[in-house]
Design an enzyme around this catalytic site. Structure first.
Site, mmCIF file in Angstrom:
data_model
loop_
_atom_site.group_PDB
_atom_site.id
_atom_site.type_symbol
_atom_site.label_atom_id
_atom_site.label_comp_id
_atom_site.label_asym_id
_atom_site.label_seq_id
_atom_site.Cartn_x
_atom_site.Cartn_y
_atom_site.Cartn_z
ATOM 1 N N LYS A 1 0.858 -1.193 0.000
ATOM 2 C CA LYS A 1 0.000 0.000 0.000
ATOM 3 C C LYS A 1 0.891 1.238 0.000
ATOM 4 O O LYS A 1 1.443 1.634 1.025
ATOM 5 C CB LYS A 1 -0.907 0.046 1.239
ATOM 6 C CG LYS A 1 -2.013 1.079 1.072
ATOM 7 C CD LYS A 1 -2.395 1.810 2.338
ATOM 8 C CE LYS A 1 -1.594 3.021 2.659
ATOM 9 N NZ LYS A 1 -1.647 4.143 1.711
ATOM 10 N N GLU B 1 9.839 1.155 10.377
ATOM 11 C CA GLU B 1 10.838 2.205 10.103
ATOM 12 C C GLU B 1 10.113 3.521 10.326
ATOM 13 O O GLU B 1 9.330 3.957 9.483
ATOM 14 C CB GLU B 1 11.330 2.108 8.648
ATOM 15 C CG GLU B 1 12.104 0.860 8.315
ATOM 16 C CD GLU B 1 13.513 0.854 8.890
ATOM 17 O OE1 GLU B 1 13.949 1.890 9.425
ATOM 18 O OE2 GLU B 1 14.162 -0.191 8.824
ATOM 19 N N CYS C 1 13.481 10.802 6.858
ATOM 20 C CA CYS C 1 13.518 10.393 8.268
ATOM 21 C C CYS C 1 14.931 10.525 8.845
ATOM 22 O O CYS C 1 15.093 10.584 10.053
ATOM 23 C CB CYS C 1 13.061 8.949 8.369
ATOM 24 S SG CYS C 1 13.957 7.900 7.230
ATOM 25 N N GLU D 1 10.303 16.054 14.780
ATOM 26 C CA GLU D 1 10.766 16.119 13.380
ATOM 27 C C GLU D 1 10.081 17.274 12.669
ATOM 28 O O GLU D 1 8.857 17.290 12.552
ATOM 29 C CB GLU D 1 10.243 14.839 12.698
ATOM 30 C CG GLU D 1 11.229 13.920 12.147
ATOM 31 C CD GLU D 1 10.529 12.738 11.464
ATOM 32 O OE1 GLU D 1 9.345 12.440 11.697
ATOM 33 O OE2 GLU D 1 11.225 12.098 10.678
HETATM 34 P P1 NAP Z 1 2.352 8.354 7.593
HETATM 35 O O1 NAP Z 1 1.306 9.386 7.631
HETATM 36 O O2 NAP Z 1 2.540 7.505 8.789
HETATM 37 O O3 NAP Z 1 2.037 7.476 6.302
HETATM 38 C C1 NAP Z 1 2.826 6.356 5.951
HETATM 39 C C2 NAP Z 1 1.940 5.337 5.283
HETATM 40 O O4 NAP Z 1 0.979 4.868 6.224
HETATM 41 C C3 NAP Z 1 1.139 5.914 4.109
HETATM 42 O O5 NAP Z 1 1.009 4.912 3.130
HETATM 43 C C4 NAP Z 1 -0.196 6.203 4.747
HETATM 44 O O6 NAP Z 1 -1.249 6.204 3.829
HETATM 45 C C5 NAP Z 1 -0.320 5.020 5.681
HETATM 46 N N1 NAP Z 1 -1.269 5.186 6.767
HETATM 47 C C6 NAP Z 1 -1.707 6.325 7.341
HETATM 48 N N2 NAP Z 1 -2.590 6.021 8.324
HETATM 49 C C7 NAP Z 1 -2.702 4.665 8.359
HETATM 50 C C8 NAP Z 1 -3.458 3.751 9.143
HETATM 51 N N3 NAP Z 1 -4.269 4.152 10.110
HETATM 52 N N4 NAP Z 1 -3.327 2.427 8.886
HETATM 53 C C9 NAP Z 1 -2.518 1.988 7.906
HETATM 54 N N5 NAP Z 1 -1.780 2.816 7.131
HETATM 55 C C10 NAP Z 1 -1.862 4.131 7.364
HETATM 56 O O7 NAP Z 1 3.785 8.958 7.270
HETATM 57 P P2 NAP Z 1 4.156 9.948 6.093
HETATM 58 O O8 NAP Z 1 3.739 11.303 6.475
HETATM 59 O O9 NAP Z 1 3.684 9.415 4.794
HETATM 60 O O10 NAP Z 1 5.743 9.823 6.072
HETATM 61 C C11 NAP Z 1 6.567 10.611 6.850
HETATM 62 C C12 NAP Z 1 7.039 9.859 8.070
HETATM 63 O O11 NAP Z 1 7.700 8.673 7.654
HETATM 64 C C13 NAP Z 1 8.069 10.643 8.857
HETATM 65 O O12 NAP Z 1 7.833 10.503 10.228
HETATM 66 C C14 NAP Z 1 9.379 9.965 8.471
HETATM 67 O O13 NAP Z 1 10.406 10.122 9.425
HETATM 68 C C15 NAP Z 1 8.945 8.550 8.323
HETATM 69 N N6 NAP Z 1 9.891 7.812 7.492
HETATM 70 C C16 NAP Z 1 10.685 6.879 8.098
HETATM 71 C C17 NAP Z 1 11.612 6.192 7.343
HETATM 72 C C18 NAP Z 1 12.503 5.161 7.990
HETATM 73 O O14 NAP Z 1 13.122 4.393 7.253
HETATM 74 N N7 NAP Z 1 12.592 5.100 9.309
HETATM 75 C C19 NAP Z 1 11.744 6.433 5.973
HETATM 76 C C20 NAP Z 1 10.918 7.386 5.391
HETATM 77 C C21 NAP Z 1 9.985 8.063 6.172
HETATM 78 P P3 NAP Z 1 -1.748 7.543 3.087
HETATM 79 O O15 NAP Z 1 -0.519 8.327 2.738
HETATM 80 O O16 NAP Z 1 -2.429 6.987 1.899
HETATM 81 O O17 NAP Z 1 -2.631 8.245 4.046
#
Ligand code: NAP
Length: 517
Positions: A211, A286, A320, A417
């Site tokens: 997804k 992650e 991240c 962050e």
């Molecule tokens: P996010 O809001 O948590 O979204 C990540 C994924 O989860 C998206 O596909 C999102 O879908 C989905 N999602 C949201 N709510 C969900 C739920 N209740 N159940 C299942 N899936 C759900 O994060 P983001 O804003 O896209 O990404 C930024 C974050 O990712 C930052 O905190 C960054 O540090 C972290 N990150 C970490 C790494 C690592 O390797 N540690 C790498 C990259 C990014 P939708 O987008 O379709 O809503």
């Protein structure tokens, strides 16, 4: 939630000045060319078929640089996710029974196809995510490297023979694929966050339901199209997108899904971890970081400026592992701030397709508002902006590369962050204080230190509570090294020889009665 987020994004973008027209027109022609290419897909992939949502609902994919709609993709939910899980489950038996060499060949072909479509994939990433094309092309190579690496690792999933404790027994350890994997990925690396999971999963015989983020599904769909072209059988890789929580809930609820692998925010990661308890699934997370970047007074200033610049401003601060706190020794604080400002003011902001641009837009209006609120909090507590500090004159979600001094540990900029192009500069007096400030967070993903003292390098690297440490280097991710966080930055590791373990179960086989005639 997805539809609402888009509505908000669209409304906000209509309130802002538009990108200048030549750039917007150029992007539209890139988009038109891409739509005619063999990799462009705008439907979900289930069981090898490109499908719409069962009720025909769609969501728009926008270009964050111009606000233009690039495509409509299906707004899927539980029903489509359950279909995808069923096809992944059906495909599991035959895919896992192939020899490692056979799976490896498919993955290698997938890698070759990704690399031969590097330009189109890079353009797609720039279109839907906004990062400059050069950076997007870098992501394609980086993303593809996980497929290549795990195509090779597929052949090295060795078990063990354990010396037996009884003479008539033989003890073996087999490594077997976990099963169906649910992979949920974010928008900031639309390709690499998928390949880093799917590469090892498929290599060892798992099948997957992916997804991608609703903000960047097109790159994921293009990569999936190339997987089909590479001969990866129908059902082995499925892609659904739409209602994130419904899709997540369906993956969590299914006893057929044996593993969830997630990259994204810590808040969503915690929900998934709790949800995985219901069916006792394996889970890899992650999550978010709060990377410290410690600049010691014995650092080479040029190396430090270059390293912090790369660690902070890659992807406009939206990674991240981006430096979130630049912690500088008081003895060189002013000198560093001045040299750093000179470097940052040269960063060209603009549309990702424009030559020379190194800073694209932020992903959406909510991201800009987050930056603004963090900055406001810091200024109200005594911090000072020495560069940038406001929306860019280009409008949309462009933000000026920003440096803030006199940042204190209680400010939001230091605690969470910022995920934007803002570099907060904090001061320290002693090595112990620098380590204390660096570790004073629930996050533990990446940390960076700049020093020319070898003993200090080891001492500080060992003391930092982080999964990754860069020494005199701001870009450290590679497919051959383990990537992952400690504390609330996650569980498990991706990439490297360790990354495949996340998708393997150990099975102990005891062969008894060896002496029976
Ligand atoms: P996010 O809001 O948590 O979204 C990540 C994924 O989860 C998206 O596909 C999102 O879908 C989905 N999602 C949201 N709510 C969900 C739920 N209740 N159940 C299942 N899936 C759900 O994060 P983001 O804003 O896209 O990404 C930024 C974050 O990712 C930052 O905190 C960054 O540090 C972290 N990150 C970490 C790494 C690592 O390797 N540690 C790498 C990259 C990014 P939708 O987008 O379709 O809503």
């Amino acid at each position: 939630m997805g539809v609402a987020r888009f509505a908000l994004c669209k409304m906000a973008s209509s309130l802002l000045p538009r990108m200048h027209r030549p750039s917007a027109l150029r992007q539209m022609s890139v988009a038109a060319d891409l739509k005619n290419s063999t990799i462009f897909r705008s439907q979900g992939l289930i069981g090898g078929q490109w499908v719409a949502a069962h009720d025909g609902k769609t969501l728009q994919v926008n270009n964050p640089s111009t606000g233009e709609i690039i495509a409509d993709v299906p707004f899927m939910g539980r029903r489509e996710t359950n279909d995808a899980i069923s096809s992944a489950y059906e495909a599991l038996n035959s895919w896992s029974k192939l020899t490692a060499a056979e799976r490896s060949k498919c993955l290698r072909k997938w890698y070759d196809l990704i690399m031969s479509h590097k330009e189109e994939l890079g353009q797609l990433i720039t279109l839907e995510q906004g990062k400059p094309l050069k950076e997007a092309l870098g992501e394609v190579s980086y993303g593809a490297s996980f497929i290549e690496f795990f195509a090779e690792e597929a052949k090295r999933v060795y078990g063990d023979i354990i010396p037996a404790t009884l003479a008539d027994r033989r003890l073996f350890v087999l490594k077997q694929p976990v099963g169906v994997v649910g992979a949920i990925t974010p928008w900031n690396f639309p390709l690499a966050m998928i390949t880093r999971k799917v590469g090892p999963a498929l290599a060892c015989g798992c099948t997957a339901v992916v997804k991608p983020s609703e903000l960047t599904p097109l790159t994921a769909l293009a990569a999936a199209e190339l997987a089909l072209q590479a001969g990866i059988p129908p059902g082995v890789l499925n892609v659904v997108m739409g209602n994130a929580s419904d899709i997540g809930d369906a993956l969590l609820a299914s006893p057929q899904v044996r593993k969830i692998t997630f990259t994204g925010s810590t808040a969503v990661g915690k929900k998934l971890m709790a949800g995985a308890a219901g069916t006792v699934k394996r889970i890899s997370l992650e999550l978010g970081g709060n990377a410290p970047c410690i600049v010691f007074d014995d650092a080479d200033l040029d190396v430090a400026v270059k390293g912090v610049l790369a660690a902070k401003f890659r992807n406009s601060g939206q990674t991240c592992v981006c430096a979130n706190r630049v912690i500088v020794h008081e003895g060189i604080y002013e000198k560093f701030a001045e040299a750093f400002s000179k470097a940052v003011q040269n960063l060209q902001v603009g549309d990702g397709f424009t030559e020379g641009v190194v800073q694209g837009p932020l992903i959406n209006e909510a991201a800009v508002q987050k930056v603004e609120s963090f900055l406001q909090d810091a200024l109200s507590k005594g911090a000072k902006v020495i560069l940038g500090g406001k929306r860019h004159s280009l409008g949309m979600t462009f933000y000026e590369p920003t440096i803030v001094t006199d940042v204190k540990t209680d400010m939001l900029l230091a605690r969470e962050e910022v995920f934007g192009p803002v570099a907060p500069l904090l001061r320290f007096k002693t090595e112990e204080e620098a380590i204390r400030i660096a570790n004073d967070t629930n996050a533990g993903l990446a940390a960076y230190i700049f020093t020319s003292n070898v003993q200090r390098t080891w001492r500080v690297s060992e003391a930092l509570e982080y999964g990754l440490v860069g020494v005199n280097e701001g870009i450290i991710s590679t497919e051959v090294a383990p990537f992952g966080g400690v504390k609330q930055s996650g569980l498990g590791r991706e990439g490297s020889k360790y990354g495949i373990d996340e998708y393997l179960e150990l099975k102990y086989v005891c062969l008894g009665d060896m002496n029976r005639k």
